[in-house]
Design an enzyme around this catalytic site. Sequence first.
Site, short mmCIF file in Angstrom:
data_model
loop_
_atom_site.label_atom_id
_atom_site.label_comp_id
_atom_site.label_asym_id
_atom_site.label_seq_id
_atom_site.Cartn_x
_atom_site.Cartn_y
_atom_site.Cartn_z
N HIS A 153 0.79 -1.23 0.00
CA HIS A 153 0.00 0.00 0.00
C HIS A 153 0.82 1.29 0.00
CE1 HIS A 153 0.66 -1.62 4.04
NE2 HIS A 153 0.93 -0.37 4.35
N HIS A 154 2.13 1.19 0.20
CA HIS A 154 2.97 2.39 0.18
C HIS A 154 3.56 2.67 -1.20
CE1 HIS A 154 2.51 2.94 4.39
NE2 HIS A 154 3.20 1.88 4.74
N CYS A 155 3.27 1.82 -2.16
CA CYS A 155 3.79 2.03 -3.52
C CYS A 155 2.70 2.62 -4.41
CB CYS A 155 4.28 0.71 -4.11
SG CYS A 155 5.06 0.91 -5.74
N ASN A 187 -0.84 5.25 1.46
CA ASN A 187 -0.58 6.44 0.65
C ASN A 187 -0.28 6.13 -0.80
OD1 ASN A 187 1.95 5.37 1.74
ND2 ASN A 187 2.92 7.14 0.81
#
Length: 357
Positions: A153-155, A187
């Site tokens: 989920h951070h990519c 993000n």
Amino acid sequence: MSVKGDNESKESVHRTELYASIPPSCLPIVYHPDYNITFMGLEKLHPFDSGKWGKVIHFLKEEQFITDGNIVEAREATEEDLLVVHSKRYLSRLKWSLVVAKITEIPPLVFLPNALVQRKVLRPLRTQTGGTIMAGKLAVERGWAINVGGGFHHCSSDKGGGFCAYADITLAIRTDQVSGTVFLQGNGHERDFLDDSRVFIMDMYNHNIYPGDRFAKRAIKRKVELDWDTEDAEYLQKVELHSEGALNEFHPDILVYNAGTDILDGDPLGGLSISPQGIVKRDEIVFRAAKQRGIPIFMVTSGGYQKKTARIIADSILNLHQQGLIGAEAMNREEFPSLSTHSMCCSGSAGSAHTTV
């Protein structure tokens, strides 16, 4: 299956080999031994347990819920698959070990030949990414699916971070051409869906910790911010309240559930105080909300930085089966309407890991 890619102001069509014909006897649980990252002990330099996915499968086999013959074997996402979301420029940057070292937060990788980094680190992440895309398709067909890995989920489409090199959640939604809902301060996918009205993001996270991406937060449609040391009673009450509220507000084609376990009490990064039983109950609440509305759901396992998280994930999957929320009999195709083009992403995690519905 042909899918459209939208990168660098160009639209292309390619055929993906990820959608193999899956026998009806297989449960829509996706995994491959290549998920696990082990190489000269370097994986131990990051708090994330990069072998947890194999441990989850081991526990599920011990309980005789799955066998090698009734789960779906993930396939590695190819460059052409990745280009549905990622730019060629971003994928080219991953050919530098320094870039991968920064994304995975394992500094010694900078000294290794990139061919080795590709094989030992990025290939497992590409295989998990392929597994997430496969899980999305299986959920559409079967009503539910679980990728035992994934949840990066951070990519976003053009930037990795937080151990996340590929935007598997974005890829699953765009490759399968559905709309959905996401929970959490994820993000990466939040940046990707900032102006996409087909995706509803519900994010439930510890607002004090990584990544603190204020720009990405603009994409969150239902923001549930938690404080340090939030415990089960408050957390589960908010999960149920806001899951119901989000699904009453938005009617997605599919629910993408990013089920991070960094909310566990004692997690070195999450900062919350949720018990193992609380995590199991959280997953049950989300799956039950989807089933009651006839919404296909697929789960990815995301972050969690304690060795015992594998056991908790396995216990949660077993509980979902015991509750009749997953399994061969859990959801027939007739129980939910034909899909349109809306997605809902739901994240239930501390912030460093996310639950996406």
